[in-house]
Scaffold this active site. Sequence first.
Site, short mmCIF file in Angstrom:
data_model
loop_
_atom_site.label_atom_id
_atom_site.label_comp_id
_atom_site.label_asym_id
_atom_site.label_seq_id
_atom_site.Cartn_x
_atom_site.Cartn_y
_atom_site.Cartn_z
N CYS A 37 -0.12 7.51 -10.40
CA CYS A 37 -0.29 6.56 -9.63
C CYS A 37 -1.83 6.13 -9.53
O CYS A 37 -2.70 7.04 -9.80
CB CYS A 37 -0.09 6.94 -8.17
SG CYS A 37 -0.07 5.70 -7.27
N GLU A 97 3.68 4.46 -10.67
CA GLU A 97 3.27 3.27 -9.64
C GLU A 97 1.82 3.05 -10.03
O GLU A 97 1.02 3.79 -9.70
CB GLU A 97 3.77 3.80 -8.30
CG GLU A 97 3.64 2.52 -7.35
CD GLU A 97 4.54 2.77 -6.35
OE1 GLU A 97 5.65 2.47 -6.44
OE2 GLU A 97 4.15 3.26 -5.16
N TYR A 102 0.78 -1.24 -0.08
CA TYR A 102 0.09 -0.22 -0.02
C TYR A 102 0.93 1.19 0.03
O TYR A 102 1.83 1.39 0.80
CB TYR A 102 -0.82 0.08 1.23
CG TYR A 102 -2.09 -1.09 1.01
CD1 TYR A 102 -3.28 -1.02 0.30
CD2 TYR A 102 -1.63 -2.42 1.65
CE1 TYR A 102 -4.13 -1.91 0.25
CE2 TYR A 102 -2.81 -3.21 1.46
CZ TYR A 102 -3.58 -3.05 0.92
OH TYR A 102 -4.61 -4.17 0.43
N SER A 103 0.68 2.20 -0.86
CA SER A 103 1.26 3.39 -0.80
C SER A 103 1.04 4.31 0.33
O SER A 103 0.05 4.35 0.59
CB SER A 103 0.71 4.38 -2.11
OG SER A 103 0.90 3.64 -3.20
N TYR A 125 -1.07 -0.32 -10.29
CA TYR A 125 -1.25 -1.68 -9.46
C TYR A 125 -2.50 -2.11 -10.03
O TYR A 125 -3.55 -1.46 -10.60
CB TYR A 125 -1.01 -1.66 -8.20
CG TYR A 125 -1.82 -0.39 -7.34
CD1 TYR A 125 -3.28 -0.40 -7.26
CD2 TYR A 125 -1.17 0.60 -6.95
CE1 TYR A 125 -3.83 0.55 -6.35
CE2 TYR A 125 -1.69 1.83 -6.22
CZ TYR A 125 -2.74 1.79 -6.25
OH TYR A 125 -3.47 3.02 -5.40
P1 FAD Z 1 -7.04 -10.34 -2.89
O1 FAD Z 1 -7.84 -10.92 -2.25
O2 FAD Z 1 -5.51 -10.53 -3.06
O3 FAD Z 1 -7.61 -10.35 -4.65
C1 FAD Z 1 -6.88 -9.82 -5.69
C2 FAD Z 1 -7.12 -10.99 -6.75
O4 FAD Z 1 -8.65 -10.79 -7.04
C3 FAD Z 1 -6.63 -10.32 -7.80
O5 FAD Z 1 -5.20 -10.75 -8.01
C4 FAD Z 1 -7.34 -11.09 -8.97
O6 FAD Z 1 -6.94 -12.48 -9.23
C5 FAD Z 1 -8.78 -11.12 -8.40
N1 FAD Z 1 -9.72 -10.05 -9.07
C6 FAD Z 1 -9.50 -8.73 -8.87
N2 FAD Z 1 -10.57 -8.11 -9.43
C7 FAD Z 1 -11.21 -8.94 -10.15
C8 FAD Z 1 -12.46 -8.92 -10.85
N3 FAD Z 1 -12.98 -7.74 -11.30
N4 FAD Z 1 -12.82 -10.04 -11.39
C9 FAD Z 1 -12.05 -11.14 -11.19
N5 FAD Z 1 -11.07 -11.46 -10.38
C10 FAD Z 1 -10.68 -10.22 -9.90
N6 FAD Z 1 -4.44 -0.48 -2.98
C11 FAD Z 1 -5.12 0.58 -2.31
O7 FAD Z 1 -6.21 0.42 -2.08
N7 FAD Z 1 -4.43 1.88 -1.96
C12 FAD Z 1 -3.12 1.79 -2.02
O8 FAD Z 1 -2.55 2.89 -1.95
C13 FAD Z 1 -2.51 0.91 -2.88
N8 FAD Z 1 -1.18 1.17 -3.23
C14 FAD Z 1 -0.43 0.16 -3.64
C15 FAD Z 1 0.99 0.23 -3.97
C16 FAD Z 1 1.74 -0.66 -4.62
C17 FAD Z 1 3.08 -0.56 -5.12
C18 FAD Z 1 0.90 -1.90 -4.99
C19 FAD Z 1 1.82 -2.96 -5.97
C20 FAD Z 1 -0.54 -2.23 -4.88
C21 FAD Z 1 -1.01 -1.13 -4.18
N9 FAD Z 1 -2.47 -1.18 -3.86
C22 FAD Z 1 -3.12 -0.20 -3.17
C23 FAD Z 1 -3.30 -2.59 -4.27
C24 FAD Z 1 -3.22 -3.64 -3.12
O9 FAD Z 1 -1.69 -4.16 -2.61
C25 FAD Z 1 -3.95 -4.81 -3.25
O10 FAD Z 1 -3.45 -5.37 -4.32
C26 FAD Z 1 -5.34 -4.44 -3.18
O11 FAD Z 1 -5.77 -4.02 -2.08
C27 FAD Z 1 -6.11 -5.98 -3.36
O12 FAD Z 1 -5.88 -6.81 -2.21
P2 FAD Z 1 -6.65 -7.75 -1.61
O13 FAD Z 1 -6.09 -8.57 -0.90
O14 FAD Z 1 -7.79 -7.08 -0.90
O15 FAD Z 1 -7.30 -8.60 -2.85
#
Ligand code: FAD
Length: 390
Positions: A348, A388, A168-169, A390
């Site tokens: 971003c 950046e 998360y940023s 994601y």
């Molecule tokens: P997970 O449970 O990990 O689910 C994600 C997975 O669900 C995906 O990989 C994909 O397989 C599946 N999926 C997603 N959408 C769909 C869809 N529409 N249909 C079918 N499958 C789908 N997030 C923020 O909110 N704020 C930030 O500031 C932020 N900063 C980031 C900075 C960086 C450098 C990076 C790499 C990512 C950042 N993210 C940010 C994103 C964050 O890291 C997570 O990826 C995001 O919160 C989702 O994680 P989760 O565990 O909730 O989802």
Amino acid sequence: MRVSTGKATQSDGRMFTVVVEGFGVGLQRRAERRLTVPFSQLQRLMQTIALQGGRIRAINAEEVPAGSEPQAPSTEAAADAPAAPPTPARKAPVSHADVPVNLYKPKDPFIGTVTGNYSLLAEGAIGRVNHITFDLSEGNLHYVEGQSIGIIPDGTDANGKPHKLRLYSIASTRHGDNCEGGTVSLCVRQLQYEKDGSTINGVCSTFLCDIEPGAKVKITGPVGKEMLLPPDEDANVIMLATGTGIAPMRAYLRRMFEPSERAKNPEYQFRGKAWLIMGVPKTPNLLYEDDFQRYLAEYPENFRYTKAISREQQNPSGGRMYIQDRVTEHADEIFSLIEDPKTHVYMCGLRGMEPGIDEAMTAAAAAKDLNWSELRPQLKKADRWHVETY
Ligand code: FAD
């Protein structure tokens, strides 16, 4: 923090006492310390303190008797402060090597305590976006603007293994939202999508949006050097953000314009132009809007704020207004700014924003007889094009 600098100049030999907490090694970190240095070393000392997570409580100018010679630094300060630069260093760029990375790794994460978690959205918004703050005061986790941290959500995955970290940023400045250090804040959107007729909630984003103050959270990092803010107070900073992509921009803008931040950072009194171009689906989805309106009112010469509200505004072709439409609309001004070597561009948000921006920049460059596919790598090489997504 109290700051009293009198009318010092770099050549008058006056000494400054910095009152600092949480700085040094071992027991030193626990005690309040007073470090006295000449003006020429003050900026470097403050940078060192900030990078090591110390909290500056006050900076006091020491009176120098008329006619006295410039003094050598006190022994204690000399031990901690880096050697003075050969010439008074006005805005020596912060070296990437000085930026903290991976202080805490997944095998031995920092355990942060949630101090706040509130919705950033107004009535009628789509989805869920929260601002979440963690207390870091018990450890050595510190960071600078533009970095990210990792969060390891509680529980196990489908295979019974502990969840992996999500990045998360960071949305706060190095001093945290209270400007006293020892905290970090995030801006998190809950991932939600439909699959086979049911709603799937993202693991970590839901964990974070639901979390209660007092809860303990495993944190790793910090990581990332792509989105660092230039230390130049006269830089121009163009920010292209969609949704939670606002997180690093919020940190930059606080560092530039928030009064408590400006008081805390005498070495960074932003004087350049900051232009935020922000994309959201609806007005109630605008994030940190009140703060940005305040910066506009207080710094009209330095801050510009353009919104693309896709479901409410129309682009010139009658379609939804996306951030790339705003880039096209202001292409001339954006490219005039980019021609200035002091200009940095930051992008971003969701990965999907990149092709649209690229297309808009290609068309805008072509209108000025420039080739964006040649120009972009040059900007990147010059460390002026920062992405950046994601
Ligand atoms: P997970 O449970 O990990 O689910 C994600 C997975 O669900 C995906 O990989 C994909 O397989 C599946 N999926 C997603 N959408 C769909 C869809 N529409 N249909 C079918 N499958 C789908 N997030 C923020 O909110 N704020 C930030 O500031 C932020 N900063 C980031 C900075 C960086 C450098 C990076 C790499 C990512 C950042 N993210 C940010 C994103 C964050 O890291 C997570 O990826 C995001 O919160 C989702 O994680 P989760 O565990 O909730 O989802």
